[in-house]
Design a protein around this motif. Structure first.
Motif, PDB file in Angstrom:
ATOM      1  N   LEU A 175       2.222  25.461  31.813  1.00 41.82           N
ATOM      2  CA  LEU A 175       0.913  25.566  32.470  1.00 41.82           C
ATOM      3  C   LEU A 175       0.594  27.020  32.786  1.00 41.82           C
ATOM      4  O   LEU A 175      -0.546  27.475  32.583  1.00 41.82           O
ATOM      5  CB  LEU A 175       0.908  24.726  33.747  1.00 41.82           C
ATOM      6  N   TYR A 176       1.573  27.759  33.272  1.00 44.64           N
ATOM      7  CA  TYR A 176       1.368  29.170  33.624  1.00 44.64           C
ATOM      8  C   TYR A 176       0.949  29.977  32.398  1.00 44.64           C
ATOM      9  O   TYR A 176      -0.022  30.737  32.444  1.00 44.64           O
ATOM     10  CB  TYR A 176       2.669  29.728  34.205  1.00 44.64           C
ATOM     11  N   ARG A 177       1.660  29.812  31.295  1.00 42.52           N
ATOM     12  CA  ARG A 177       1.343  30.548  30.069  1.00 42.52           C
ATOM     13  C   ARG A 177      -0.026  30.158  29.524  1.00 42.52           C
ATOM     14  O   ARG A 177      -0.768  31.001  29.013  1.00 42.52           O
ATOM     15  CB  ARG A 177       2.419  30.303  29.018  1.00 42.52           C
ATOM     16  N   SER A 178      -0.367  28.881  29.638  1.00 43.24           N
ATOM     17  CA  SER A 178      -1.656  28.411  29.135  1.00 43.24           C
ATOM     18  C   SER A 178      -2.815  29.022  29.921  1.00 43.24           C
ATOM     19  O   SER A 178      -3.788  29.529  29.336  1.00 43.24           O
ATOM     20  CB  SER A 178      -1.709  26.886  29.199  1.00 43.24           C
ATOM     21  N   ILE A 179      -2.718  28.994  31.256  1.00 46.52           N
ATOM     22  CA  ILE A 179      -3.782  29.573  32.089  1.00 46.52           C
ATOM     23  C   ILE A 179      -3.847  31.077  31.891  1.00 46.52           C
ATOM     24  O   ILE A 179      -4.938  31.654  31.761  1.00 46.52           O
ATOM     25  CB  ILE A 179      -3.549  29.232  33.572  1.00 46.52           C
ATOM     26  N   LEU A 180      -2.680  31.720  31.856  1.00 46.18           N
ATOM     27  CA  LEU A 180      -2.647  33.176  31.713  1.00 46.18           C
ATOM     28  C   LEU A 180      -3.247  33.607  30.381  1.00 46.18           C
ATOM     29  O   LEU A 180      -3.962  34.614  30.303  1.00 46.18           O
ATOM     30  CB  LEU A 180      -1.214  33.680  31.843  1.00 46.18           C
TER      31      LEU A 180
END
Length: 250
Positions: free
Chosen positions: A112-117
């Motif tokens: 999720l973090y990589r996707s949003i970033l």
């Protein structure tokens, strides 16, 4: 995939389509209005009235889609519009607030973090230079983000949702031919990070229009303010030399 070809007149466009027809290609030629999630509008210059000539780049639709996708991860009481994307002080407060910043690897949170970033970084690269620092800072924790780090980028998303109508405008301007059309401004801070590396920031303008920007940690530790400034100037000059060649080709 899509190809972008610039022409000045209708005759140029007709000659282009003639080349495609002779090659017996299947093609469609349309004015550009979307590219990589960026909505593009152009107000053609009117030489009689001396007006127009503005190219506008906007990520409003892209940001709205991202908000619909990721906002369910934000508690309703925290979905307030932010006036700034992130400051170094706020980032430090958020990371220190995590009771276990080196928590075990969480695959779902990492994804999720990589996707949003990645979504936020795309906007920072093309239409929202004001979040360049925040994205650069958040990228440092990509390998194993904690819950506090995740909340940090969700705050950046809240800011971007409130700033979704902001856009980049490139305007036709009358320019003194004695002046260089490329102007690059740069700055640096000294060791304002946990890694003790300074940060370089620069912004590039073409005919007074913002066309490039950057904010990132320097590759090595600077021992003085002067050294940090020289490294920032070097980074800015590297871009300027490359961009000067590109503009000359155009």
């Amino acid at each position: 995939d899509d190809k972008f070809i610039a022409v000045k007149t209708q005759q140029d466009r007709n000659e282009l389509t003639a080349v495609f027809n002779n090659a017996k290609w299947n093609y469609t030629v349309n004015p550009i209005d979307q590219a990589l999630g960026v909505t593009i509008t152009y107000d053609r210059y009117n030489p009689q009235e001396q007006c127009g000539g503005t190219l506008t780049l906007s990520h409003s639709t892209y940001i709205s889609d991202a908000w619909d996708k990721y906002s369910p991860h934000i508690p309703s009481e925290k979905r307030s519009v932010r006036s700034v994307p992130l400051t170094s002080e706020l980032a430090a407060t958020i990371t220190k607030a995590d009771p276990n910043p080196t928590s075990e690897y969480n695959k779902e949170r990492h994804h999720l973090y990589r996707s949003i970033l990645g979504t936020l970084g795309h906007c920072a690269n093309f239409t929202h230079p004001e979040i360049a620092f925040a994205i650069s800072f958040a990228s440092q924790f990509m390998s194993n983000p904690s819950e506090a780090h995740l909340q940090m980028i969700l705050i950046i998303l809240c800011y971007l949702w409130g700033a979704r109508t902001k856009h980049i405008s490139l305007r036709r301007r009358h320019w003194d031919p004695r002046r260089c059309p490329i102007v690059v401004l740069c700055d640096a801070d000294l060791s304002n990070s946990a890694s003790k590396r300074s940060r370089t920031g620069w912004a590039a303008y073409l005919f007074g229009n913002l066309v490039g920007w950057n904010s990132r940690l320097q590759p090595s530790v600077s021992l003085s303010t002067a050294e940090a400034e020289y490294m920032a100037i070097t980074s800015a000059c590297q871009f300027a030399v490359w961009y000067k060649t590109l503009v000359a080709d155009l």
